[in-house]
Enzyme design. Structure first.
Site, PDB file in Angstrom:
ATOM      1  N   ARG A  30      10.011   6.646  43.269  1.00  0.00           N
ATOM      2  CA  ARG A  30       9.740   8.051  42.799  1.00  0.00           C
ATOM      3  C   ARG A  30      10.582   9.233  43.791  1.00  0.00           C
ATOM      4  O   ARG A  30       9.790  10.322  43.906  1.00  0.00           O
ATOM      5  CB  ARG A  30       8.440   8.482  42.600  1.00  0.00           C
ATOM      6  CG  ARG A  30       7.657   7.774  41.551  1.00  0.00           C
ATOM      7  CD  ARG A  30       7.501   8.642  40.176  1.00  0.00           C
ATOM      8  NE  ARG A  30       7.102   7.800  39.134  1.00  0.00           N
ATOM      9  CZ  ARG A  30       5.830   7.675  38.785  1.00  0.00           C
ATOM     10  NH1 ARG A  30       4.837   8.300  39.211  1.00  0.00           N
ATOM     11  NH2 ARG A  30       5.601   6.899  37.503  1.00  0.00           N
ATOM     12  N   ARG A  34       8.238  15.248  41.407  1.00  0.00           N
ATOM     13  CA  ARG A  34       7.747  16.837  41.493  1.00  0.00           C
ATOM     14  C   ARG A  34       7.461  17.248  43.012  1.00  0.00           C
ATOM     15  O   ARG A  34       7.631  18.647  43.101  1.00  0.00           O
ATOM     16  CB  ARG A  34       6.407  16.866  40.878  1.00  0.00           C
ATOM     17  CG  ARG A  34       6.511  16.975  39.317  1.00  0.00           C
ATOM     18  CD  ARG A  34       4.921  16.787  38.767  1.00  0.00           C
ATOM     19  NE  ARG A  34       4.484  15.558  39.154  1.00  0.00           N
ATOM     20  CZ  ARG A  34       3.451  14.915  38.386  1.00  0.00           C
ATOM     21  NH1 ARG A  34       2.874  15.580  37.370  1.00  0.00           N
ATOM     22  NH2 ARG A  34       3.060  13.906  38.940  1.00  0.00           N
ATOM     23  N   ARG A  43      12.647  20.334  35.693  1.00  0.00           N
ATOM     24  CA  ARG A  43      11.343  20.083  34.947  1.00  0.00           C
ATOM     25  C   ARG A  43      10.541  21.109  34.504  1.00  0.00           C
ATOM     26  O   ARG A  43      10.054  21.047  33.324  1.00  0.00           O
ATOM     27  CB  ARG A  43      10.437  19.370  35.950  1.00  0.00           C
ATOM     28  CG  ARG A  43       9.119  18.678  35.519  1.00  0.00           C
ATOM     29  CD  ARG A  43       9.015  17.926  34.575  1.00  0.00           C
ATOM     30  NE  ARG A  43       7.971  17.066  34.496  1.00  0.00           N
ATOM     31  CZ  ARG A  43       6.923  17.576  33.636  1.00  0.00           C
ATOM     32  NH1 ARG A  43       7.219  18.942  32.769  1.00  0.00           N
ATOM     33  NH2 ARG A  43       5.879  17.349  33.478  1.00  0.00           N
ATOM     34  N   ASP A  79      11.537   5.918  32.667  1.00  0.00           N
ATOM     35  CA  ASP A  79      10.353   5.840  32.854  1.00  0.00           C
ATOM     36  C   ASP A  79      10.040   4.336  32.056  1.00  0.00           C
ATOM     37  O   ASP A  79      10.667   3.850  31.178  1.00  0.00           O
ATOM     38  CB  ASP A  79       9.437   6.799  31.957  1.00  0.00           C
ATOM     39  CG  ASP A  79       8.049   6.652  32.438  1.00  0.00           C
ATOM     40  OD1 ASP A  79       7.499   7.231  33.652  1.00  0.00           O
ATOM     41  OD2 ASP A  79       7.214   5.753  31.836  1.00  0.00           O
ATOM     42  N   TYR A 156      -0.658  -0.643  29.378  1.00  0.00           N
ATOM     43  CA  TYR A 156      -0.540   0.585  28.823  1.00  0.00           C
ATOM     44  C   TYR A 156      -0.793   0.477  27.118  1.00  0.00           C
ATOM     45  O   TYR A 156      -1.464   1.490  26.531  1.00  0.00           O
ATOM     46  CB  TYR A 156       0.558   1.276  29.205  1.00  0.00           C
ATOM     47  CG  TYR A 156       0.701   1.928  30.450  1.00  0.00           C
ATOM     48  CD1 TYR A 156      -0.030   2.874  30.809  1.00  0.00           C
ATOM     49  CD2 TYR A 156       1.503   1.412  31.305  1.00  0.00           C
ATOM     50  CE1 TYR A 156       0.081   3.412  32.109  1.00  0.00           C
ATOM     51  CE2 TYR A 156       1.587   1.925  32.866  1.00  0.00           C
ATOM     52  CZ  TYR A 156       0.845   2.637  33.123  1.00  0.00           C
ATOM     53  OH  TYR A 156       0.841   3.374  34.348  1.00  0.00           O
TER      54      TYR A 156
HETATM   55  O1  CP3 Z   1      11.799   6.449  41.403  1.00  0.00           O
HETATM   56  C1  CP3 Z   1      12.334   7.483  40.777  1.00  0.00           C
HETATM   57  O2  CP3 Z   1      12.702   8.465  41.271  1.00  0.00           O
HETATM   58  C2  CP3 Z   1      12.696   7.065  39.263  1.00  0.00           C
HETATM   59  C3  CP3 Z   1      11.745   7.552  38.406  1.00  0.00           C
HETATM   60  C4  CP3 Z   1      10.722   6.887  37.682  1.00  0.00           C
HETATM   61  C5  CP3 Z   1       9.743   7.534  36.683  1.00  0.00           C
HETATM   62  N1  CP3 Z   1       8.866   6.578  36.217  1.00  0.00           N
HETATM   63  C6  CP3 Z   1       9.734   8.911  36.374  1.00  0.00           C
HETATM   64  C7  CP3 Z   1       8.512   9.809  36.050  1.00  0.00           C
HETATM   65  C8  CP3 Z   1      10.272   5.720  37.782  1.00  0.00           C
HETATM   66  C9  CP3 Z   1      10.746   4.613  38.496  1.00  0.00           C
HETATM   67  C10 CP3 Z   1       9.066   5.534  36.932  1.00  0.00           C
HETATM   68  C11 CP3 Z   1       8.554   4.055  36.606  1.00  0.00           C
HETATM   69  C12 CP3 Z   1       6.989   4.157  36.018  1.00  0.00           C
HETATM   70  N2  CP3 Z   1       6.647   5.138  35.321  1.00  0.00           N
HETATM   71  C13 CP3 Z   1       5.769   3.295  36.565  1.00  0.00           C
HETATM   72  C14 CP3 Z   1       6.301   2.090  37.611  1.00  0.00           C
HETATM   73  C15 CP3 Z   1       6.061   2.612  38.992  1.00  0.00           C
HETATM   74  C16 CP3 Z   1       4.714   2.999  39.357  1.00  0.00           C
HETATM   75  O3  CP3 Z   1       4.429   3.941  39.832  1.00  0.00           O
HETATM   76  O4  CP3 Z   1       3.965   1.856  39.479  1.00  0.00           O
HETATM   77  C17 CP3 Z   1       4.580   3.495  35.848  1.00  0.00           C
HETATM   78  C18 CP3 Z   1       3.575   2.933  35.976  1.00  0.00           C
HETATM   79  C19 CP3 Z   1       5.134   4.582  34.821  1.00  0.00           C
HETATM   80  C20 CP3 Z   1       4.308   5.085  34.075  1.00  0.00           C
HETATM   81  C21 CP3 Z   1       4.013   6.615  34.379  1.00  0.00           C
HETATM   82  N3  CP3 Z   1       4.911   7.786  34.032  1.00  0.00           N
HETATM   83  C22 CP3 Z   1       3.178   7.479  35.173  1.00  0.00           C
HETATM   84  C23 CP3 Z   1       2.077   6.637  35.697  1.00  0.00           C
HETATM   85  C24 CP3 Z   1       3.328   8.760  35.253  1.00  0.00           C
HETATM   86  C25 CP3 Z   1       2.804   9.897  36.214  1.00  0.00           C
HETATM   87  C26 CP3 Z   1       1.937  10.687  35.330  1.00  0.00           C
HETATM   88  C27 CP3 Z   1       1.453  12.001  36.398  1.00  0.00           C
HETATM   89  O5  CP3 Z   1       1.815  12.961  35.722  1.00  0.00           O
HETATM   90  O6  CP3 Z   1       1.236  11.757  37.476  1.00  0.00           O
HETATM   91  C28 CP3 Z   1       4.579   8.768  34.597  1.00  0.00           C
HETATM   92  C29 CP3 Z   1       5.367  10.155  34.259  1.00  0.00           C
HETATM   93  C30 CP3 Z   1       6.678  10.238  35.236  1.00  0.00           C
HETATM   94  N4  CP3 Z   1       7.776   9.329  34.949  1.00  0.00           N
HETATM   95  C31 CP3 Z   1       6.807  11.023  36.320  1.00  0.00           C
HETATM   96  C32 CP3 Z   1       8.031  10.669  37.073  1.00  0.00           C
HETATM   97  C33 CP3 Z   1       8.832  11.459  38.095  1.00  0.00           C
HETATM   98  C34 CP3 Z   1       5.804  12.101  36.673  1.00  0.00           C
HETATM   99  C35 CP3 Z   1       6.481  13.621  37.244  1.00  0.00           C
HETATM  100  C36 CP3 Z   1       6.525  14.536  35.911  1.00  0.00           C
HETATM  101  O7  CP3 Z   1       5.558  14.670  35.063  1.00  0.00           O
HETATM  102  O8  CP3 Z   1       7.584  15.266  36.075  1.00  0.00           O
END
Ligand code: CP3
Length: 350
Positions: A30, A34, A43, A79, A156
Site C-alpha cells: 500500500r 491515502r 483520489r 485491487d 469476501y
Molecule cells: O500496495 C499498493 O500500493 C497497491 C495497491 C493495492 C490496493 N489494494 C489499492 C487499494 C493493493 C496491493 C490492494 C490489495 C488488497 N485489496 C488486499 C490485499 C492486501 C491486504 O491489505 O491484505 C485486500 C484485502 C483488498 C481489499 C480492500 N480494498 C480493502 C480491505 C480496502 C480498504 C478499505 C478502506 O477504506 O480502508 C480496499 C480499498 C483500497 N484498495 C484502498 C487502496 C489504496 C484504500 C484507499 C482508498 O480508499 O483510496
C-alpha cells in the site's frame, strides 16, 4: 519483455533470488495510498475503482509513489477484487469499510453460476496499466503484479463484506465441502490466468495476497487451501519471475505455506523474522515491521528496523517491508525516512 535487460543487477530482484545485494531493498505494501498527498489529490476526483480501471491514473499513482518514496520496487495500483466482476460477482469498495459484494455466495447453487475468467475481456485495464507503468518507470524500478489468493477472495465473496471471524466462510468449508472445493477450483484457475496475463504484460515479480488464510488451523489450511495455492505457484514457475507469497497472522501455517510454494515469503509482526525464516528454510523473506510503528517517532522506527536487520544478520534474501499495508494516518515523512534509513544503514555495512 525488453525491460528485463535493465534489471539484470537489480537489488530487489537479486534479493528475491537470494543473491547478494549492494543494500537491503525496500518497498511497502500500500505504498500508493491515502497517507500520500499525491494519491489523495487523484483520489479527491476519482473513487478507488475508477483509479484502478483507468490505466493512466493507475500508472500515475503507481509511479508517483515509487519515485517520491525512493523504494526499490513498484507495485501496480489495482485491487484484489478486480477480476471478480468479470466472472459475475459485482462489488463496491466502500470508504473506510472495504469491498462489499452485491450478492454473496451462499452455497453450491451460486458457486455453479461463477463464469470463466478471460483476462483480455475482463481486466484489460490492469494489463494496460502495467504496460504504461513500465514505460513511465523507464527502468527506475521493477514492477510487481499481484492477485488475491483463492481463500482470501472466497472470504469476501462468502462473507459479503470484511469479516473478523470468517464464520460463513468456514461454514461452507466444513458443511458444504463440495461447494467449497468447486469455488476454490474456479478461483485458483482465475488467479493463475490473471497472474500469467500480468507476467505477459511485463511485470517483473508477482505477489499472491492470501491476507486472511492465517485464520485457519494448520490442518485446515493443508486440506482446504494448500492444494489450490500450490496449483497456482506450480503454474507460475515456468515464467521464472519471483513469486511472493504473503499472509497475515501466518506464524502457525508457515511450513504449510512453504509447501504450497513461492520464492519469497511475506510475514507480519506476530513472529520474529529470524524465527519465521528458520521455519521457512531456503527461501527469501519480506516484511515484519508492524505498520503502526510508523505512527511513532523516527527514533522508534530506527530501533525497530535495526532489530529486524540484526536478526537477518546480513544474510542474502531479505527484502525490507511492513507486515501489512501502510496505515492511512501514517506521516509520509516517516515512510520516506524509513526508506533512507534502510538504504543508509545497509549500504555502509557491506
Ligand atoms: O500496495 C499498493 O500500493 C497497491 C495497491 C493495492 C490496493 N489494494 C489499492 C487499494 C493493493 C496491493 C490492494 C490489495 C488488497 N485489496 C488486499 C490485499 C492486501 C491486504 O491489505 O491484505 C485486500 C484485502 C483488498 C481489499 C480492500 N480494498 C480493502 C480491505 C480496502 C480498504 C478499505 C478502506 O477504506 O480502508 C480496499 C480499498 C483500497 N484498495 C484502498 C487502496 C489504496 C484504500 C484507499 C482508498 O480508499 O483510496
Amino acid at each position: 519483455m525488453p525491460h528485463l535487460a535493465y534489471f539484470e543487477n537489480d537489488n530487489f530482484l537479486r534479493a528475491c533470488w537470494k543473491k547478494e545485494t549492494e543494500f537491503t531493498p525496500i518497498w511497502l505494501m500500500r505504498q500508493a495510498g491515502r497517507y500520500l498527498e499525491s494519491y489523495r489529490k487523484v483520489r479527491a476526483k476519482n473513487d478507488v475503482l475508477t483509479i484502478c480501471k483507468t490505466p493512466e491514473l493507475s500508472a500515475k499513482v503507481t509511479v508517483d509513489a515509487t519515485t517520491e518514496l525512493g523504494v526499490d520496487a513498484a507495485i501496480i495500483f489495482a485491487d484484489i477484487m478486480l477480476p471478480l466482476e468479470g466472472i459475475g460477482q459485482s462489488f463496491k469498495i466502500v470508504d473506510g469499510v472495504g469491498p462489499v459484494v452485491e450478492k454473496p455466495i451462499g452455497g453450491m447453487e451460486e458457486v455453479k453460476t461463477i463464469g470463466k475468467f478471460s483476462p483480455r475481456d475482463h481486466v484489460p485495464f490492469v494489463t494496460d496499466a502495467i504496460k504504461l507503468a513500465i514505460q513511465k518507470l523507464d527502468g527506475r524500478a521493477p514492477l510487481i503484479g499481484f492477485s488475491g489468493a483463492p481463500f482470501t477472495l472466497a472470504s469476501y465473496l462468502i462473507e459479503g463484506s470484511p469479516s473478523r471471524d470468517f464464520t460463513k466462510t468456514k461454514r461452507m468449508m466444513y458443511a458444504e465441502p463440495e461447494a467449497w472445493k468447486l469455488l476454490m477450483v474456479k478461483l485458483s484457475s482465475m488467479v493463475s490466468d490473471y497472474l500469467l496475463a500480468q507476467i505477459r504484460a511485463g511485470v517483473d515479480a508477482v505477489q499472491l495476497f492470501d491476507s486472511w488464510s492465517g485464520c485457519l488451523s494448520p490442518s485446515d489450511y493443508e486440506e482446504f487451501v494448500l492444494p489450490f495455492n500450490k496449483q497456482i505457484f506450480d503454474r507460475l514457475k515456468p515464467s521464472a519471475v519471483p513469486r511472493i507469497h504473503f499472509g497475515v497472522g501466518t506464524a502457525g501455517i508457515l511450513k504449510a505455506m512453504r509447501e504450497a510454494g513461492g520464492d519469497v515469503f511475506g510475514v507480519d509482526w506476530r513472529i520474529s523474522i529470524d524465527e519465521a525464516w528458520s521455519i521457512l528454510g531456503h527461501v527469501a523473506i519480506q516484511g515484519n515491521l508492524d505498520p503502526a510503528i510508523l505512527l511513532g517517532a523516527n527514533d522508534l522506527v530506527h530501533s525497530r528496523s535495526k532489530d529486524i536487520l540484526a536478526r537477518i544478520g546480513g544474510r542474502p534474501g531479505h527484502i525490507f517491508n511492513l507486515g501489512h499495508g501502510v496505515l492511512p494516518d501514517t506521516p509520509p515523512e516517516h515512510v520516506k525516512n524509513l526508506v533512507q534509513f534502510i538504504h543508509g544503514t545497509t549500504k555502509t555495512k557491506r
